[in-house]
Motif scaffolding. Structure first.
Motif, PDB file in Angstrom:
ATOM      1  N   LEU A   1      13.183  18.011  15.519  1.00  0.00           N
ATOM      2  CA  LEU A   1      12.651  18.287  16.858  1.00  0.00           C
ATOM      3  C   LEU A   1      11.141  18.052  16.886  1.00  0.00           C
ATOM      4  O   LEU A   1      10.613  17.476  17.842  1.00  0.00           O
ATOM      5  CB  LEU A   1      12.979  19.714  17.293  1.00  0.00           C
ATOM      6  CG  LEU A   1      12.476  20.114  18.685  1.00  0.00           C
ATOM      7  CD1 LEU A   1      13.002  19.165  19.760  1.00  0.00           C
ATOM      8  CD2 LEU A   1      12.879  21.553  18.992  1.00  0.00           C
ATOM      9  N   ASN A   2      10.454  18.451  15.838  1.00  0.00           N
ATOM     10  CA  ASN A   2       9.015  18.230  15.765  1.00  0.00           C
ATOM     11  C   ASN A   2       8.687  16.744  15.849  1.00  0.00           C
ATOM     12  O   ASN A   2       7.787  16.333  16.580  1.00  0.00           O
ATOM     13  CB  ASN A   2       8.457  18.825  14.466  1.00  0.00           C
ATOM     14  CG  ASN A   2       6.962  18.693  14.374  1.00  0.00           C
ATOM     15  OD1 ASN A   2       6.238  19.206  15.224  1.00  0.00           O
ATOM     16  ND2 ASN A   2       6.489  17.993  13.362  1.00  0.00           N
ATOM     17  N   ASN A   3       9.449  15.934  15.122  1.00  0.00           N
ATOM     18  CA  ASN A   3       9.226  14.486  15.156  1.00  0.00           C
ATOM     19  C   ASN A   3       9.501  13.912  16.539  1.00  0.00           C
ATOM     20  O   ASN A   3       8.752  13.055  17.026  1.00  0.00           O
ATOM     21  CB  ASN A   3      10.093  13.790  14.100  1.00  0.00           C
ATOM     22  CG  ASN A   3       9.660  14.114  12.694  1.00  0.00           C
ATOM     23  OD1 ASN A   3       8.513  14.504  12.447  1.00  0.00           O
ATOM     24  ND2 ASN A   3      10.576  13.986  11.748  1.00  0.00           N
ATOM     25  N   ALA A   4      10.572  14.381  17.160  1.00  0.00           N
ATOM     26  CA  ALA A   4      10.912  13.903  18.504  1.00  0.00           C
ATOM     27  C   ALA A   4       9.818  14.270  19.507  1.00  0.00           C
ATOM     28  O   ALA A   4       9.432  13.460  20.351  1.00  0.00           O
ATOM     29  CB  ALA A   4      12.259  14.467  18.943  1.00  0.00           C
ATOM     30  N   ILE A   5       9.314  15.488  19.405  1.00  0.00           N
ATOM     31  CA  ILE A   5       8.236  15.923  20.303  1.00  0.00           C
ATOM     32  C   ILE A   5       6.989  15.078  20.074  1.00  0.00           C
ATOM     33  O   ILE A   5       6.350  14.618  21.026  1.00  0.00           O
ATOM     34  CB  ILE A   5       7.928  17.427  20.107  1.00  0.00           C
ATOM     35  CG1 ILE A   5       9.094  18.278  20.618  1.00  0.00           C
ATOM     36  CG2 ILE A   5       6.628  17.809  20.813  1.00  0.00           C
ATOM     37  CD1 ILE A   5       9.002  19.745  20.258  1.00  0.00           C
ATOM     38  N   ASN A   6       6.639  14.865  18.819  1.00  0.00           N
ATOM     39  CA  ASN A   6       5.456  14.049  18.518  1.00  0.00           C
ATOM     40  C   ASN A   6       5.599  12.631  19.050  1.00  0.00           C
ATOM     41  O   ASN A   6       4.638  12.065  19.590  1.00  0.00           O
ATOM     42  CB  ASN A   6       5.176  14.046  17.016  1.00  0.00           C
ATOM     43  CG  ASN A   6       4.605  15.365  16.540  1.00  0.00           C
ATOM     44  OD1 ASN A   6       4.036  16.126  17.318  1.00  0.00           O
ATOM     45  ND2 ASN A   6       4.770  15.646  15.265  1.00  0.00           N
ATOM     46  N   ASP A   7       6.795  12.054  18.930  1.00  0.00           N
ATOM     47  CA  ASP A   7       7.034  10.718  19.478  1.00  0.00           C
ATOM     48  C   ASP A   7       6.868  10.728  20.992  1.00  0.00           C
ATOM     49  O   ASP A   7       6.251   9.825  21.572  1.00  0.00           O
ATOM     50  CB  ASP A   7       8.438  10.221  19.118  1.00  0.00           C
ATOM     51  CG  ASP A   7       8.582   9.896  17.643  1.00  0.00           C
ATOM     52  OD1 ASP A   7       7.543   9.756  16.944  1.00  0.00           O
ATOM     53  OD2 ASP A   7       9.737   9.777  17.180  1.00  0.00           O
ATOM     54  N   TYR A   8       7.406  11.742  21.635  1.00  0.00           N
ATOM     55  CA  TYR A   8       7.283  11.879  23.092  1.00  0.00           C
ATOM     56  C   TYR A   8       5.812  11.984  23.497  1.00  0.00           C
ATOM     57  O   TYR A   8       5.365  11.327  24.435  1.00  0.00           O
ATOM     58  CB  TYR A   8       8.062  13.117  23.558  1.00  0.00           C
ATOM     59  CG  TYR A   8       7.851  13.459  25.013  1.00  0.00           C
ATOM     60  CD1 TYR A   8       8.628  12.862  26.001  1.00  0.00           C
ATOM     61  CD2 TYR A   8       6.885  14.384  25.399  1.00  0.00           C
ATOM     62  CE1 TYR A   8       8.434  13.169  27.336  1.00  0.00           C
ATOM     63  CE2 TYR A   8       6.690  14.691  26.734  1.00  0.00           C
ATOM     64  CZ  TYR A   8       7.467  14.087  27.693  1.00  0.00           C
ATOM     65  OH  TYR A   8       7.271  14.393  29.017  1.00  0.00           O
ATOM     66  N   LEU A   9       5.068  12.809  22.787  1.00  0.00           N
ATOM     67  CA  LEU A   9       3.655  13.018  23.111  1.00  0.00           C
ATOM     68  C   LEU A   9       2.838  11.742  22.922  1.00  0.00           C
ATOM     69  O   LEU A   9       1.910  11.478  23.684  1.00  0.00           O
ATOM     70  CB  LEU A   9       3.079  14.164  22.283  1.00  0.00           C
ATOM     71  CG  LEU A   9       3.711  15.541  22.526  1.00  0.00           C
ATOM     72  CD1 LEU A   9       3.115  16.579  21.576  1.00  0.00           C
ATOM     73  CD2 LEU A   9       3.557  15.981  23.972  1.00  0.00           C
ATOM     74  N   LYS A  10       3.193  10.945  21.918  1.00  0.00           N
ATOM     75  CA  LYS A  10       2.495   9.666  21.705  1.00  0.00           C
ATOM     76  C   LYS A  10       2.715   8.735  22.891  1.00  0.00           C
ATOM     77  O   LYS A  10       1.793   8.041  23.330  1.00  0.00           O
ATOM     78  CB  LYS A  10       2.986   8.989  20.426  1.00  0.00           C
ATOM     79  CG  LYS A  10       2.462   9.612  19.161  1.00  0.00           C
ATOM     80  CD  LYS A  10       3.050   8.912  17.942  1.00  0.00           C
ATOM     81  CE  LYS A  10       2.756   9.705  16.680  1.00  0.00           C
ATOM     82  NZ  LYS A  10       3.459   9.171  15.514  1.00  0.00           N
ATOM     83  N   VAL A  11       3.933   8.720  23.404  1.00  0.00           N
ATOM     84  CA  VAL A  11       4.273   7.840  24.527  1.00  0.00           C
ATOM     85  C   VAL A  11       3.597   8.303  25.813  1.00  0.00           C
ATOM     86  O   VAL A  11       3.057   7.507  26.570  1.00  0.00           O
ATOM     87  CB  VAL A  11       5.809   7.764  24.721  1.00  0.00           C
ATOM     88  CG1 VAL A  11       6.167   7.063  26.022  1.00  0.00           C
ATOM     89  CG2 VAL A  11       6.457   7.070  23.543  1.00  0.00           C
ATOM     90  N   THR A  12       3.621   9.608  26.046  1.00  0.00           N
ATOM     91  CA  THR A  12       3.118  10.137  27.322  1.00  0.00           C
ATOM     92  C   THR A  12       1.618  10.427  27.303  1.00  0.00           C
ATOM     93  O   THR A  12       1.000  10.502  28.363  1.00  0.00           O
ATOM     94  CB  THR A  12       3.838  11.445  27.708  1.00  0.00           C
ATOM     95  OG1 THR A  12       3.547  12.455  26.728  1.00  0.00           O
ATOM     96  CG2 THR A  12       5.337  11.230  27.819  1.00  0.00           C
TER      97      THR A  12
END
Length: 75
Positions: free
Chosen positions: A14-25
Motif C-alpha cells: 500500500l505504501n508503494n501504491a500511495i507513493n506511485d499515486y503521489l508521484k503522478v498527481t
C-alpha cells in the motif's frame, strides 16, 4: 485551524501504491490522506442518511416530468 499529528502503519504494498499515486498527481501525502479520510467519513454519513430516508419512504414517487411541471421548468 490547529493541526494534530497522527501516525499509521500500512503495508509495504500500500505504501508503494500511495507513493506511485503521489508521484503522478504531485499531491502531498498529508493532502491525500486528509482528503481520503474526509471522503470516507462523508460516504458513511451519506449511507446513514440514505438508510434513514429508506425507512421513512412512503412509496410516493414522481417522474422527472411531474417534478419539472411542479417547479415550472421546461424540459
Amino acid at each position: 485551524m490547529t493541526t494534530k499529528t497522527k501516525s499509521l502503519r500500512i503495508s509495504s504494498d500500500l505504501n508503494n501504491a500511495i507513493n506511485d499515486y503521489l508521484k503522478v498527481t504531485g499531491e502531498s501525502f498529508n493532502s491525500f490522506a486528509e482528503s481520503a479520510m474526509a471522503d470516507k467519513m462523508e460516504n458513511l454519513l451519506d449511507l446513514k442518511d440514505y438508510k434513514e430516508a429508506i425507512k421513512s419512504d412512503d412509496g410516493t414517487h414522481f417522474t422527472i416530468d411531474e417534478v419539472a411541471k411542479e417547479l415550472n421548468i421546461d424540459l
